[in-house]
Design an enzyme around this catalytic site. Structure first.
Site, short mmCIF file in Angstrom:
data_model
loop_
_atom_site.label_atom_id
_atom_site.label_comp_id
_atom_site.label_asym_id
_atom_site.label_seq_id
_atom_site.Cartn_x
_atom_site.Cartn_y
_atom_site.Cartn_z
N GLY A 171 13.37 16.91 44.69
CA GLY A 171 12.75 17.41 45.92
C GLY A 171 11.14 17.52 45.44
CD GLN B 111 6.85 21.36 43.94
OE1 GLN B 111 7.65 20.71 44.74
NE2 GLN B 111 7.24 21.50 42.62
CB CYS C 172 11.10 24.24 39.87
SG CYS C 172 9.38 24.14 41.00
CG LEU C 173 9.74 17.88 40.04
CD1 LEU C 173 9.26 16.96 40.88
CD2 LEU C 173 10.18 17.27 38.90
CG HIS D 177 13.78 24.60 45.20
ND1 HIS D 177 14.00 25.28 44.00
CD2 HIS D 177 12.78 23.95 44.83
CE1 HIS D 177 13.16 24.88 43.11
NE2 HIS D 177 12.12 24.08 43.69
CD GLU D 178 11.73 21.01 47.10
OE1 GLU D 178 10.55 21.14 47.26
OE2 GLU D 178 12.47 20.67 46.01
CG HIS E 292 7.93 24.62 46.64
ND1 HIS E 292 7.19 25.27 45.48
CD2 HIS E 292 9.00 24.02 45.74
CE1 HIS E 292 8.08 25.12 44.20
NE2 HIS E 292 8.88 24.18 44.73
#
Ligand code: ZN
Length: 168
Positions: free
Chosen positions: A44, A49, A92-93, A134-135, A138
Site C-alpha cells: 500500500g 508518502q 510502513c514504507l 493503515h493507508e 496516512h
C-alpha cells in the site's frame, strides 16, 4: 512511469491532514504510485508518502502471494468499523525496519471514488481491512507510531533509530 522518492518519518508531510481530491488528472500520479509501491516492495502507498498531500492511496493486498488485486481509493470515507479488534504487525514504507503491532477493527466498510471518479463502496476484512486502515491513517497525518501505547512507541522509535543508524 517513474518511481517516486518515498518520504521517511519524521518528514512533516507524514503528519499533515491531506486535502480532498478535486477534478485534477491523477492518471500519471496513480501509475507512478503503483510502480513505486511494487518496487519498494509494499502492499500500500498513500499520496502523502510521496509528498502529495491529497486524499488518495493505492494498494494491492495480495500480489506477493496470489494474483494481484490493485485498488485505487480517492477521497475514501469510512462508513463503519466491525466490533471485533485484533493486533497485527504492520510495516510502513515510510518507517523502514520497523514492524509495529497495531490494534485495529477486523472489518471496515467504506466508500471511495475509483480512478474514473465513480463512487464505489465495499466491506473488507483480513489483511485488506488492516491495509486500508493503515493507508487511510496516512491521509489523516497518522503513522503506526501514533497508534501505539507510549511504552510501545518509545520501543518502536528506538528500533527505527537503530535501523537508520545501521543502514546509514
Ligand atoms: Zn505506511
Amino acid at each position: 512511469m517513474a518511481r517516486l522518492p518515498i518520504l521517511q518519518w519524521p518528514d512533516p508531510g507524514l503528519s499533515t491532514l491531506c486535502t480532498p481530491v478535486g477534478e485534477e488528472d491523477l492518471t500519471g500520479l496513480i501509475a507512478d504510485m503503483f510502480e513505486t509501491m511494487y518496487a519498494a516492495p509494499g502492499r500500500g502507498l498513500a499520496a502523502p508518502q510521496v509528498g502529495v498531500l491529497k486524499r488518495l492511496f493505492v494498494m494491492d493486498a495480495t500480489w506477493k502471494e496470489a494474483p494481484g488485486t490493485p485498488l485505487v481509493m480517492i477521497n475514501p470515507e469510512i462508513l463503519s468499523f466491525g466490533t471485533d479488534q485484533e493486533p497485527g504487525d504492520e510495516g510502513c514504507l515510510s518507517i523502514p525496519g520497523v514492524l509495529a503491532s497495531v490494534q485495529r477493527p477486523t472489518t471496515v466498510s467504506l466508500r471511495w471514488q475509483d480512478q474514473d471518479r465513480s463512487w464505489q463502496s465495499g466491506s473488507f476484512d483480513g489483511f485488506a481491512a488492516r491495509c486500508i486502515q493503515h493507508e487511510f491513517d496516512h491521509l489523516e497525518g497518522l503513522v503506526t507510531f501514533d497508534r501505539l501505547s507510549p511504552e510501545a512507541r518509545t520501543e518502536s522509535e528506538a528500533t527505527y533509530q537503530h535501523h537508520l543508524e545501521s543502514s546509514a
